[in-house]
Design a protein around this motif. Structure first.
Motif, PDB file in Angstrom:
ATOM      1  N   SER A   1     -42.605  62.912 -47.348  1.00  0.00           N
ATOM      2  CA  SER A   1     -43.938  62.523 -46.905  1.00  0.00           C
ATOM      3  C   SER A   1     -44.598  61.680 -47.987  1.00  0.00           C
ATOM      4  O   SER A   1     -44.292  61.841 -49.178  1.00  0.00           O
ATOM      5  N   PRO A   2     -45.502  60.782 -47.611  1.00  0.00           N
ATOM      6  CA  PRO A   2     -46.186  59.942 -48.608  1.00  0.00           C
ATOM      7  C   PRO A   2     -46.882  60.789 -49.670  1.00  0.00           C
ATOM      8  O   PRO A   2     -47.625  61.717 -49.354  1.00  0.00           O
ATOM      9  N   GLY A   3     -46.609  60.483 -50.923  1.00  0.00           N
ATOM     10  CA  GLY A   3     -47.259  61.174 -52.022  1.00  0.00           C
ATOM     11  C   GLY A   3     -46.727  62.556 -52.323  1.00  0.00           C
ATOM     12  O   GLY A   3     -47.288  63.267 -53.163  1.00  0.00           O
ATOM     13  N   VAL A   4     -45.642  62.964 -51.653  1.00  0.00           N
ATOM     14  CA  VAL A   4     -45.079  64.303 -51.844  1.00  0.00           C
ATOM     15  C   VAL A   4     -43.608  64.165 -52.215  1.00  0.00           C
ATOM     16  O   VAL A   4     -42.899  63.308 -51.684  1.00  0.00           O
ATOM     17  N   ALA A   5     -43.155  65.012 -53.137  1.00  0.00           N
ATOM     18  CA  ALA A   5     -41.749  64.974 -53.548  1.00  0.00           C
ATOM     19  C   ALA A   5     -40.842  65.341 -52.379  1.00  0.00           C
ATOM     20  O   ALA A   5     -41.206  66.129 -51.502  1.00  0.00           O
ATOM     21  N   ALA A   6     -39.662  64.761 -52.359  1.00  0.00           N
ATOM     22  CA  ALA A   6     -38.710  64.994 -51.267  1.00  0.00           C
ATOM     23  C   ALA A   6     -38.192  66.426 -51.285  1.00  0.00           C
ATOM     24  O   ALA A   6     -38.032  67.040 -52.339  1.00  0.00           O
ATOM     25  N   MET A   7     -37.948  66.952 -50.083  1.00  0.00           N
ATOM     26  CA  MET A   7     -37.315  68.256 -49.921  1.00  0.00           C
ATOM     27  C   MET A   7     -36.108  68.081 -49.011  1.00  0.00           C
ATOM     28  O   MET A   7     -36.106  67.233 -48.114  1.00  0.00           O
ATOM     29  N   TYR A   8     -35.075  68.886 -49.242  1.00  0.00           N
ATOM     30  CA  TYR A   8     -33.840  68.771 -48.485  1.00  0.00           C
ATOM     31  C   TYR A   8     -33.551  70.072 -47.744  1.00  0.00           C
ATOM     32  O   TYR A   8     -33.777  71.164 -48.270  1.00  0.00           O
ATOM     33  N   TRP A   9     -33.040  69.921 -46.519  1.00  0.00           N
ATOM     34  CA  TRP A   9     -32.599  71.054 -45.705  1.00  0.00           C
ATOM     35  C   TRP A   9     -31.126  70.824 -45.360  1.00  0.00           C
ATOM     36  O   TRP A   9     -30.760  69.765 -44.851  1.00  0.00           O
ATOM     37  N   GLU A  10     -30.310  71.820 -45.614  1.00  0.00           N
ATOM     38  CA  GLU A  10     -28.898  71.741 -45.254  1.00  0.00           C
ATOM     39  C   GLU A  10     -28.552  72.920 -44.348  1.00  0.00           C
ATOM     40  O   GLU A  10     -28.776  74.075 -44.703  1.00  0.00           O
ATOM     41  N   THR A  11     -28.030  72.609 -43.181  1.00  0.00           N
ATOM     42  CA  THR A  11     -27.657  73.637 -42.215  1.00  0.00           C
ATOM     43  C   THR A  11     -26.157  73.582 -41.980  1.00  0.00           C
ATOM     44  O   THR A  11     -25.614  72.532 -41.639  1.00  0.00           O
ATOM     45  N   THR A  12     -25.491  74.702 -42.175  1.00  0.00           N
ATOM     46  CA  THR A  12     -24.045  74.784 -41.998  1.00  0.00           C
ATOM     47  C   THR A  12     -23.728  75.952 -41.072  1.00  0.00           C
ATOM     48  O   THR A  12     -24.267  77.046 -41.246  1.00  0.00           O
ATOM     49  N   ILE A  13     -22.880  75.711 -40.083  1.00  0.00           N
ATOM     50  CA  ILE A  13     -22.434  76.773 -39.175  1.00  0.00           C
ATOM     51  C   ILE A  13     -20.911  76.779 -39.149  1.00  0.00           C
ATOM     52  O   ILE A  13     -20.279  75.737 -38.956  1.00  0.00           O
ATOM     53  N   ALA A  14     -20.332  77.942 -39.357  1.00  0.00           N
ATOM     54  CA  ALA A  14     -18.879  78.125 -39.287  1.00  0.00           C
ATOM     55  C   ALA A  14     -18.580  79.172 -38.220  1.00  0.00           C
ATOM     56  O   ALA A  14     -19.121  80.276 -38.263  1.00  0.00           O
ATOM     57  N   SER A  15     -17.732  78.810 -37.259  1.00  0.00           N
ATOM     58  CA  SER A  15     -17.395  79.702 -36.147  1.00  0.00           C
ATOM     59  C   SER A  15     -15.901  79.987 -36.136  1.00  0.00           C
ATOM     60  O   SER A  15     -15.090  79.065 -36.236  1.00  0.00           O
ATOM     61  N   SER A  16     -15.559  81.261 -36.013  1.00  0.00           N
ATOM     62  CA  SER A  16     -14.159  81.673 -35.888  1.00  0.00           C
ATOM     63  C   SER A  16     -13.930  82.210 -34.481  1.00  0.00           C
ATOM     64  O   SER A  16     -14.703  83.040 -33.992  1.00  0.00           O
ATOM     65  N   MET A  17     -12.878  81.717 -33.826  1.00  0.00           N
ATOM     66  CA  MET A  17     -12.582  82.094 -32.446  1.00  0.00           C
ATOM     67  C   MET A  17     -11.354  82.993 -32.375  1.00  0.00           C
ATOM     68  O   MET A  17     -10.427  82.854 -33.176  1.00  0.00           O
ATOM     69  N   SER A  18     -11.353  83.906 -31.402  1.00  0.00           N
ATOM     70  CA  SER A  18     -10.226  84.822 -31.246  1.00  0.00           C
ATOM     71  C   SER A  18     -10.106  85.248 -29.787  1.00  0.00           C
ATOM     72  O   SER A  18     -10.909  84.846 -28.937  1.00  0.00           O
TER      73      SER A  18
END
Length: 366
Positions: free
Chosen positions: A271-288
Motif C-alpha cells: 500500500s502507498p506509504g506502507v512497507a510491503a507484506m508477503y503472504w505465502e499459502t501452501t497446500i499439500a494433499s495425500s491421496m489413498s
C-alpha cells in the motif's frame, strides 16, 4: 486472497469503524486483511470465542480452492516426452480413457470432512500455536463436462459454496457473501485430489518432468507446472500482486496413480506509504484408497490436506508467522452420468451475476 490453493479475491465485509478503510482496499488486499484479523483473534478470548474465527479460516483455505491451471483443450494423444509417458500411465491405471471418449458427461460425489487447526511444531507465535479441536462436516460435488461444477460444504453449522458456469468461477460464504473469482473458469482443486482422473490428466498434460522423489515411502515421478506472468497479472488486484503460483503432482512409479498434490502461492501486499507484506499459502494433499467406481474408473476415496498460511515482512512481530491447518476427507459415493443434470444447475447466484467482476470476466472471455 483465497486458497487455490489459491486464494481468490474477496470483498471486504461491510460495517463497523473499518468501512472507510475497507473501501480503500482492493478485493485481494481486503481478503488478506480479514484473514490477519481472524488469525490474530479479532479481539476475542477463550476457546469458544476462537472457534468461529478458526472455522472461517479453515473453510476459506481448505473448502473450495481452485486449481491454478485451467482445463486445456483436448490434444492428440502421443508420447513425446517423459512427462507425457507418466500421464499416459496414469490414464491407463485409472481407466480414465473410458471417460475421455465423451461417454461420461457428468459426475456426482459426496463425502465427509474433518477440519482442524494444528499446533506449530516449533511452538512459535502466531495462529499456528492453537491446537484446537476438529470440526466435522460433509460436502457434495456436481460436475458437468467439460468445465461446469458446483460444490457445497457444511461444517459445524457453517456452509460455503463455490461453482463455475464454464466461464467464471465464484464462491459464497455467510460472512463475505458471493463474489466472482479473477482468472476465469478453473477446475476445483478438490477434483484434482484423485477424484476426477480426466481433469488431472488434462491439467498435467503440459507439465514438465521435474525428477523423482519418495513420498510416504513411495517412489514417485514429479511433474511440475508454473503459472505464467500474464496469468498471475490477471489475478493481481490493486495493491495485491500475485508473485508466483506453482502446482506439483507426485505420481507413483509402482501404481501410476497420483499419490500427492502440492501447490504454493506467494502474494505481495504494497500500500502507498506502507512497507510491503508477503503472504505465502501452501497446500499439500495425500491421496489413498483408490477404488473402481462406475465403469471401472479408479477414484481416490480418502486423503489428507495440510495447509500452511505464512505472513512475513515489516510490521509482523515474528520473522515469519505461520498458521497450520488440516483437512481429512472420505468419499462416500461417486456416480457418473447423473440423470437430469444440465447447465441450468450451474448458473451463479444473482449476487455474483450482478457484480462488476463477473461482467468484466465475461467480457474478457469473449
Amino acid at each position: 486472497m483465497r486458497s487455490r490453493v489459491a486464494l481468490e479475491p474477496l470483498a471486504e465485509e461491510p460495517g463497523g469503524g473499518e468501512e472507510d478503510a475497507a473501501r480503500r482496499r482492493t478485493g485481494l488486499h481486503a481478503a488478506l486483511h480479514r484473514w490477519a484479523r481472524l488469525l490474530s483473534g479479532g479481539g476475542a478470548a477463550g476457546d469458544d470465542a476462537r472457534s468461529a474465527p478458526d472455522l472461517r479460516v479453515l473453510l476459506s483455505v481448505l473448502a473450495c480452492p481452485l486449481s491454478p491451471v485451467p482445463i486445456l483443450p483436448r490434444l492428440p494423444r502421443h508420447v513425446a516426452s517423459s512427462a507425457q509417458y507418466i500421464i499416459e500411465q496414469f490414464r491407463a491405471t485409472t481407466g480414465c480413457g473410458k471417460l475421455d471418449d465423451g461417454a461420461v458427461k457428468s459426475m456426482y460425489a459426496s463425502g465427509r470432512v474433518r477440519l482442524s487447526m494444528l499446533q506449530e511444531p516449533s511452538g512459535g507465535g502466531g495462529g499456528g500455536g492453537r491446537g484446537g479441536h476438529g470440526h466435522e462436516g460433509s460436502f457434495v460435488l456436481w460436475q458437468l463436462a467439460p468445465s461446469m461444477w458446483l460444490v457445497e460444504m457444511s461444517v459445524a453449522g457453517q456452509s460455503v459454496a463455490a461453482g463455475s458456469d464454464g466461464r467464471v468461477a465464484w464462491r459464497r460464504t455467510p460472512w463475505l457473501g458471493a463474489h466472482a473469482a479473477r482468472g476465469g473458469s478453473r477446475p476445483l482443486r478438490r477434483a484434482l485430489q484423485g477424484l476426477d482422473p480426466v481433469t488431472i490428466a488434462s491439467i498435467f498434460s503440459t507439465a514438465e518432468h521435474a525428477g523423482e522423489k519418495q513420498v510416504d515411502g513411495e517412489d514417485c515421478f514429479v511433474l511440475r507446472l508454473d503459472v505464467g506472468p500474464s496469468v498471475l497479472s490477471s489475478w493481481s488486484d490493486g495493491t495485491a500482486e500475485v508473485i508466483r503460483h506453482g502446482l506439483t503432482g507426485f505420481f507413483s512409479q509402482r501404481s501410476g496413480l497420483l499419490a500427492r498434490l502440492e501447490d504454493s502461492q506467494l502474494t505481495r501486499i504494497q500500500s502507498p506509504g506502507v512497507a510491503a507484506m508477503y503472504w505465502e499459502t501452501t497446500i499439500a494433499s495425500s491421496m489413498s484408497d483408490y477404488r473402481a467406481v462406475d465403469g471401472g474408473v479408479a477414484v481416490a476415496h480418502a486423503g489428507t490436506s495440510t495447509a500452511h498460511l505464512a505472513r512475513f515482512g515489516v510490521g509482523v512481530r515474528a520473522a515469519r508467522v505461520v498458521t497450520r491447518m488440516e483437512e481429512s476427507w472420505t468419499i462416500d459415493d461417486v456416480a457418473f452420468n447423473v440423470p437430469g443434470l444440465g447447465p441450468d444447475a450451474f448458473i451463479p447466484p444473482e449476487e455474483v451475476r450482478r457484480s462488476r467482476s463477473y461482467g468484466a470476466a465475461i467480457a474478457a472471455g469473449k
